[in-house]
Design a protein around this motif. Sequence first.
Motif, PDB file in Angstrom:
ATOM      1  N   ALA A  20       0.842  -1.194   0.000  1.00  0.00           N
ATOM      2  CA  ALA A  20       0.000   0.000   0.000  1.00  0.00           C
ATOM      3  C   ALA A  20       0.869   1.233   0.000  1.00  0.00           C
ATOM      4  CB  ALA A  20      -0.913  -0.002   1.221  1.00  0.00           C
ATOM      5  N   GLN A  21       0.387   2.268  -0.666  1.00  0.00           N
ATOM      6  CA  GLN A  21       1.127   3.521  -0.711  1.00  0.00           C
ATOM      7  C   GLN A  21       1.021   4.267   0.607  1.00  0.00           C
ATOM      8  OE1 GLN A  21       3.072   4.465  -3.332  1.00  0.00           O
ATOM      9  NE2 GLN A  21       2.584   2.420  -4.100  1.00  0.00           N
ATOM     10  N   LYS A  22       0.080   3.854   1.461  1.00  0.00           N
ATOM     11  CA  LYS A  22      -0.156   4.552   2.713  1.00  0.00           C
ATOM     12  C   LYS A  22       1.046   4.521   3.640  1.00  0.00           C
ATOM     13  CE  LYS A  22      -5.122   3.476   2.950  1.00  0.00           C
ATOM     14  NZ  LYS A  22      -6.149   2.764   3.752  1.00  0.00           N
ATOM     15  N   LEU A  23       1.671   3.359   3.760  1.00  0.00           N
ATOM     16  CA  LEU A  23       2.681   3.176   4.788  1.00  0.00           C
ATOM     17  C   LEU A  23       4.009   3.813   4.408  1.00  0.00           C
ATOM     18  CD1 LEU A  23       3.214   1.849   7.547  1.00  0.00           C
ATOM     19  CD2 LEU A  23       4.070  -0.143   6.302  1.00  0.00           C
ATOM     20  N   ASP A  24       4.489   4.715   5.259  1.00  0.00           N
ATOM     21  CA  ASP A  24       5.772   5.382   5.044  1.00  0.00           C
ATOM     22  C   ASP A  24       6.874   4.500   5.637  1.00  0.00           C
ATOM     23  OD1 ASP A  24       7.975   7.002   4.881  1.00  0.00           O
ATOM     24  OD2 ASP A  24       6.985   8.790   5.682  1.00  0.00           O
ATOM     25  N   THR A  25       7.357   3.550   4.835  1.00  0.00           N
ATOM     26  CA  THR A  25       8.379   2.621   5.319  1.00  0.00           C
ATOM     27  C   THR A  25       9.708   3.319   5.572  1.00  0.00           C
ATOM     28  OG1 THR A  25       8.955   2.002   3.039  1.00  0.00           O
ATOM     29  CG2 THR A  25       7.305   0.655   4.162  1.00  0.00           C
ATOM     30  N   THR A  26       9.971   4.409   4.871  1.00  0.00           N
ATOM     31  CA  THR A  26      11.221   5.150   5.080  1.00  0.00           C
ATOM     32  C   THR A  26      11.271   5.700   6.506  1.00  0.00           C
ATOM     33  OG1 THR A  26      11.327   5.774   2.749  1.00  0.00           O
ATOM     34  CG2 THR A  26      12.632   7.082   4.288  1.00  0.00           C
ATOM     35  N   LYS A  27      10.153   6.216   6.973  1.00  0.00           N
ATOM     36  CA  LYS A  27      10.092   6.735   8.341  1.00  0.00           C
ATOM     37  C   LYS A  27      10.387   5.630   9.347  1.00  0.00           C
ATOM     38  CE  LYS A  27       6.961   9.751   9.518  1.00  0.00           C
ATOM     39  NZ  LYS A  27       5.671  10.419   9.844  1.00  0.00           N
ATOM     40  N   LEU A  28       9.784   4.446   9.134  1.00  0.00           N
ATOM     41  CA  LEU A  28      10.015   3.337  10.050  1.00  0.00           C
ATOM     42  C   LEU A  28      11.449   2.825   9.962  1.00  0.00           C
ATOM     43  CD1 LEU A  28       6.668   1.363   9.679  1.00  0.00           C
ATOM     44  CD2 LEU A  28       7.401   2.815  11.566  1.00  0.00           C
ATOM     45  N   GLY A  43      14.146  -6.114  19.268  1.00  0.00           N
ATOM     46  CA  GLY A  43      12.830  -6.702  19.085  1.00  0.00           C
ATOM     47  C   GLY A  43      12.377  -6.724  17.645  1.00  0.00           C
ATOM     48  N   SER A  44      11.092  -7.029  17.461  1.00  0.00           N
ATOM     49  CA  SER A  44      10.523  -7.204  16.126  1.00  0.00           C
ATOM     50  C   SER A  44       9.167  -6.516  16.015  1.00  0.00           C
ATOM     51  CB  SER A  44      10.348  -8.697  15.816  1.00  0.00           C
ATOM     52  OG  SER A  44      11.573  -9.399  15.867  1.00  0.00           O
ATOM     53  N   ILE A  45       8.845  -6.109  14.799  1.00  0.00           N
ATOM     54  CA  ILE A  45       7.547  -5.491  14.519  1.00  0.00           C
ATOM     55  C   ILE A  45       6.988  -6.080  13.237  1.00  0.00           C
ATOM     56  CG2 ILE A  45       8.518  -3.566  13.172  1.00  0.00           C
ATOM     57  CD1 ILE A  45       6.317  -1.781  14.388  1.00  0.00           C
ATOM     58  N   ASN A 331       7.771   1.270  24.092  1.00  0.00           N
ATOM     59  CA  ASN A 331       6.995   0.604  23.048  1.00  0.00           C
ATOM     60  C   ASN A 331       5.886   1.499  22.516  1.00  0.00           C
ATOM     61  OD1 ASN A 331       8.501  -1.712  23.263  1.00  0.00           O
ATOM     62  ND2 ASN A 331       6.952  -2.893  24.360  1.00  0.00           N
ATOM     63  N   ASN A 332       5.293   2.279  23.409  1.00  0.00           N
ATOM     64  CA  ASN A 332       4.201   3.163  23.005  1.00  0.00           C
ATOM     65  C   ASN A 332       4.652   4.161  21.940  1.00  0.00           C
ATOM     66  OD1 ASN A 332       1.400   4.128  23.465  1.00  0.00           O
ATOM     67  ND2 ASN A 332       2.444   5.997  24.120  1.00  0.00           N
ATOM     68  N   ASP A 333       5.898   4.644  22.066  1.00  0.00           N
ATOM     69  CA  ASP A 333       6.410   5.603  21.081  1.00  0.00           C
ATOM     70  C   ASP A 333       6.647   4.934  19.725  1.00  0.00           C
ATOM     71  OD1 ASP A 333       6.365   7.683  22.911  1.00  0.00           O
ATOM     72  OD2 ASP A 333       8.398   7.307  23.604  1.00  0.00           O
ATOM     73  N   ILE A 334       7.059   3.662  19.755  1.00  0.00           N
ATOM     74  CA  ILE A 334       7.243   2.932  18.496  1.00  0.00           C
ATOM     75  C   ILE A 334       5.885   2.691  17.837  1.00  0.00           C
ATOM     76  CG2 ILE A 334       8.049   0.782  17.437  1.00  0.00           C
ATOM     77  CD1 ILE A 334      10.140   0.584  19.648  1.00  0.00           C
ATOM     78  N   MET A 335       4.885   2.358  18.634  1.00  0.00           N
ATOM     79  CA  MET A 335       3.548   2.139  18.090  1.00  0.00           C
ATOM     80  C   MET A 335       2.980   3.437  17.504  1.00  0.00           C
ATOM     81  SD  MET A 335       2.708  -1.062  18.391  1.00  0.00           S
ATOM     82  CE  MET A 335       0.917  -1.155  18.348  1.00  0.00           C
ATOM     83  N   ILE A 336       3.211   4.554  18.185  1.00  0.00           N
ATOM     84  CA  ILE A 336       2.767   5.852  17.659  1.00  0.00           C
ATOM     85  C   ILE A 336       3.440   6.132  16.328  1.00  0.00           C
ATOM     86  CG2 ILE A 336       2.889   8.353  18.025  1.00  0.00           C
ATOM     87  CD1 ILE A 336       2.425   7.794  21.012  1.00  0.00           C
ATOM     88  N   ALA A 338       4.585   3.886  14.195  1.00  0.00           N
ATOM     89  CA  ALA A 338       4.050   2.966  13.191  1.00  0.00           C
ATOM     90  C   ALA A 338       2.680   3.409  12.702  1.00  0.00           C
ATOM     91  CB  ALA A 338       3.973   1.553  13.774  1.00  0.00           C
ATOM     92  N   LEU A 339       1.809   3.808  13.624  1.00  0.00           N
ATOM     93  CA  LEU A 339       0.489   4.282  13.234  1.00  0.00           C
ATOM     94  C   LEU A 339       0.576   5.600  12.467  1.00  0.00           C
ATOM     95  CD1 LEU A 339      -1.403   3.423  16.533  1.00  0.00           C
ATOM     96  CD2 LEU A 339      -1.902   2.458  14.282  1.00  0.00           C
ATOM     97  N   SER A 340       1.503   6.463  12.872  1.00  0.00           N
ATOM     98  CA  SER A 340       1.703   7.733  12.166  1.00  0.00           C
ATOM     99  C   SER A 340       2.187   7.487  10.746  1.00  0.00           C
ATOM    100  CB  SER A 340       2.716   8.598  12.917  1.00  0.00           C
ATOM    101  OG  SER A 340       2.245   8.940  14.205  1.00  0.00           O
ATOM    102  N   ALA A 341       3.065   6.498  10.580  1.00  0.00           N
ATOM    103  CA  ALA A 341       3.579   6.163   9.247  1.00  0.00           C
ATOM    104  C   ALA A 341       2.470   5.626   8.353  1.00  0.00           C
ATOM    105  CB  ALA A 341       4.707   5.139   9.369  1.00  0.00           C
TER     106      ALA A 341
END
Length: 439
Positions: A20-28, A43-45, A331-336, A338-341
């Motif tokens: 999907a074009q939605k996910l900004d993988t570069t940011k992650l 860890g892993s995501i 972990n909460n910051d990583i989830m934020i 991921a959702l932001s991306a």
Amino acid sequence: MLKNSLLSFFFSLFVTVSFAQKLDTTKLDTLFYLLQTNDKFMGSIAISENGKLLYSRSIGKDDLEFGKKSDSNTKYRIGSISKMFTASLIFKAIEEKKLTLNQTLDAYFPSVPNAKKITIGNMLNHRSGIHNFTNDNSYMSYNTLPKNQAEMVIIISKSKSDFEPNSKMEYSNSNYVLLSYILEKIYKKPFAELLKTKIVTPLGLKNTYFGGKINLKFNECYSYNFVEHWEKSTETDTSIPMGAGGIVSNPIDLNIFIEALFAGKIVSAKSLEQMKTLEDNMGMGMFQMPFYDMKGYGHTGGIDGFSSVLAYMPDNKLSIALTSNGGVYQNNDIMIAALSAYYGKPFVMPTFTKYEVKAEDVKKYLGKYTSDQLVMTLTITGQEDKLYAQATGQSTFPLTATEKDTFEFATAGIKIIFNLTDKVLELNQGGQKFIFRKE
């Protein structure tokens, strides 16, 4: 599954696929590069949309001593995310007419205080009043030792009820340990077998099972805590947490599980609706995870040095699972991130800057600090150019300077800001602020 308290590399890139074009993988990619190079997270995501894997990444090591790198097949203890599996098994039992939400606990464990008043439903949404055994100081004296059902029931039953059943919500691991045993009683099979035959095998999960002794040969990993350097954590015997925190899995499997749960492949739509229904912000085996104006559902987990998050956003059929065997970044910051991306929301990358404190300046911060907001003392000590803090009844933890008069203990999300002029410090944790005054 964690006990409550104040304190509550080389890339191992595996799969990065974009559907999907939605996910900004570069940011992650940038975030995990920063976490990797600054040694802040292991860890892993995995991120999936409508059953399709959008992104998967693993950094860190399964075993620091021998340098075994983590990958997408690494298995982690998922702590309290196990409760989602256990709740699903309970609702399957209800659908099979083996149990009801109104069934009282005395039919199975009459020795538990208030057992005649406590229902299966009360236990599922933590409204039972059963004391949480992991809150007791004695817990850390036996958590690495195997315990059988009779021993655990004695441990849980010896404490009085914390409150009258169904009068309020208070999280207790004891609820789900007992629910595990109830499942074993009604099916006359071990919890591990029930998990396998009713969830793991039907869903084709390849890396999920009830845990035992950690074995690197099975692609399991050790967990670590960071106290100035990585230290191998203790290993809780899974016979103690049972279905409250004893399951092993990885992000890809966790996403498959939660997608199947919300697709009606594990329990009925009626059962799922009951699991989602909140009372005092707690459902039955899950709770709500909001992001901006969107509502997700899932659970978090923590056991030893392991921590995890599993979330599902129904509107987009988006699932995100994060598992960690060591981290000083929340972990909460990583989830934020991921959702932001995924949703195109702004997210500021961490900088991990350090501020050099001279040995002669350390003494300015030393002393005992008390607060009108908390019944505790915070003692600040120093050694050369290093600063340490210790709360009443807790272990000493190191403080890292991030700017002038500002220190952090990132592992617990603690920030301390000193006001030397007024002789006070401000402690920030979990969105709360506490003022301490120097004695």
